[in-house]
Design a protein around this motif. Structure first.
Motif, PDB file in Angstrom:
ATOM      1  N   MET A  27       0.660  -1.248   0.166  1.00 35.25           N
ATOM      2  CA  MET A  27       0.187  -0.380   0.072  1.00 35.25           C
ATOM      3  C   MET A  27       0.990   1.187   0.124  1.00 35.25           C
ATOM      4  N   ALA A  28       1.766   1.517   0.696  1.00 42.21           N
ATOM      5  CA  ALA A  28       2.924   2.347   0.256  1.00 42.21           C
ATOM      6  C   ALA A  28       3.471   2.535  -0.912  1.00 42.21           C
ATOM      7  N   ALA A  29       3.293   1.567  -1.762  1.00 41.95           N
ATOM      8  CA  ALA A  29       4.317   1.449  -2.949  1.00 41.95           C
ATOM      9  C   ALA A  29       2.733   2.906  -3.875  1.00 41.95           C
ATOM     10  N   VAL A  30       1.370   1.555  -3.843  1.00 41.16           N
ATOM     11  CA  VAL A  30       0.286   2.625  -4.115  1.00 41.16           C
ATOM     12  C   VAL A  30       0.246   3.899  -3.667  1.00 41.16           C
ATOM     13  N   VAL A  31       0.361   3.961  -2.803  1.00 40.28           N
ATOM     14  CA  VAL A  31       0.326   5.495  -2.608  1.00 40.28           C
ATOM     15  C   VAL A  31       0.689   6.744  -3.446  1.00 40.28           C
ATOM     16  N   ASP A  32       2.081   6.165  -3.248  1.00 41.27           N
ATOM     17  CA  ASP A  32       3.226   7.173  -4.129  1.00 41.27           C
ATOM     18  C   ASP A  32       2.556   5.897  -6.099  1.00 41.27           C
ATOM     19  N   TYR A  33       2.212   6.184  -6.495  1.00 43.19           N
ATOM     20  CA  TYR A  33       1.350   5.758  -7.959  1.00 43.19           C
ATOM     21  C   TYR A  33      -0.083   6.865  -7.409  1.00 43.19           C
ATOM     22  N   GLY A  34      -0.502   6.539  -6.821  1.00 42.90           N
ATOM     23  CA  GLY A  34      -2.293   7.772  -6.475  1.00 42.90           C
ATOM     24  C   GLY A  34      -1.568   8.696  -6.772  1.00 42.90           C
ATOM     25  N   LEU A  35      -0.390   9.442  -5.436  1.00 46.57           N
ATOM     26  CA  LEU A  35      -0.801  11.275  -5.677  1.00 46.57           C
ATOM     27  C   LEU A  35       0.716  11.498  -6.987  1.00 46.57           C
TER      28      LEU A  35
END
Length: 303
Positions: A258-266
């Motif tokens: 999810m930390a990686a997903v957040v990077d993409y989402g932002l």
């Protein structure tokens, strides 16, 4: 429940009669008002905002089963045109927009009058639960009353899972299998029961849009972790379909993923959000470790 009449006039008349004229069907002229209402709660309204952006209008969808957007106007007196106080997406899913329990009950009366087949009702809890109760529908499979709505606005403080990337069309078969496995585990039935072609097209569309993220084990080539952006607007993205392959569970991969997903989402919007079943304690804790914080409560009624 039989399908509602395709006549726009008949539909509007049914809604007006059932709600004492309080609820109406929005049209093209309401588009700016609807956008303003959606922007007032960009996280809670993300899924409807994304759908309206894709459609480009508040007007009813095309065809016999095209989605409607219902509205309740602000009754405050004054010389200006009434403000849109709340709305409700009414399609294969029902999603109240910026609605309290009283507005939810009115939308429930409208939905009951149309006798529309739906697969779910979801959104902020007060409106969803009041809407569902008012319909009187008894053919539901499950009510998930407590689903924390969570959000993050900055990069996670934990190390992202290595190798998380956008999936590729050449990987469609593997991504589809992972998505179907997650769906079946989450809902208790296969997504293909609701239309295999439509489900596959949905997965393919997420890949093509760059909204499907995966991590692949370099040796077995199996997908270890996956997630999608189910709704994307200029103000927020909503994460869905978070899944860790059972072979790799228990290793803390969900929080790092999810930390990686957040990077993409932002990169897409200033807010990354999701909602999760409150009883799924491991998932809630993983999202909290990744830096998500609670901002409200969602509910979902499944049919």
């Amino acid at each position: 429940m039989p399908l509602w009449s395709p006549s726009a006039n008949t539909t509007s008349s049914k809604i007006s009669r059932s709600t004492g004229g309080r609820v109406r069907v929005l049209d093209q002229e309401d588009t700016a008002k609807l956008h303003a209402l959606l922007d007032a709660d960009p996280v809670g309204n993300a899924s409807v905002a994304a759908a309206v952006r894709q459609r480009g209008s508040a007007a009813p969808g095309k065809g016999r089963t095209g989605a409607l957007i219902l509205g309740i106007d602000d009754g405050a007196p004054g010389p200006e045109a009434p403000r849109l106080a709340s709305a409700c997406w009414l399609g294969s899913n029902i999603i109240p927009v910026s609605a309290d329990a009283a507005a939810g009950a009115l939308f429930g009366q409208a939905a009951r009058a149309l006798r529309r087949r739906v697969s779910s009702i979801y959104g902020r809890s007060d409106a969803v639960l009041a809407l569902f109760e008012t319909t009187g529908w008894s053919n539901h499979r499950e009510v998930r009353a407590e689903q924390p709505l969570m959000m993050i606005t900055e990069r996670s403080s934990i190390e992202p899972l290595p190798g998380v990337r956008r999936s590729r069309l050449a990987e469609f078969a593997a991504v589809e299998r992972a998505c179907a496995a997650m769906f079946t585990e989450e809902l208790g039935f296969s997504p293909y029961h609701q239309g295999a072609a439509q489900y596959r097209e949905r997965v393919r569309g997420l890949i093509q849009a760059g909204h499907s993220l995966i991590t692949v084990d370099p040796e077995s080539r199996k997908i270890i972790f996956k997630a999608e952006f189910g709704a994307v607007t200029d103000h927020a993205v909503q994460v869905q379909g978070v899944w860790v392959n059972p072979q790799w569970r228990g290793q803390g991969l969900a929080a790092a993923g999810m930390a990686a997903v957040v990077d993409y989402g932002l990169r897409l919007a200033p807010r990354v959000s999701l909602y999760v079943n409150g009883y799924n304690t491991p998932a809630v804790r993983a999202y909290e470790r990744a830096g998500f914080h609670h901002i409200g409560m969602y509910s979902t009624v499944l049919f």
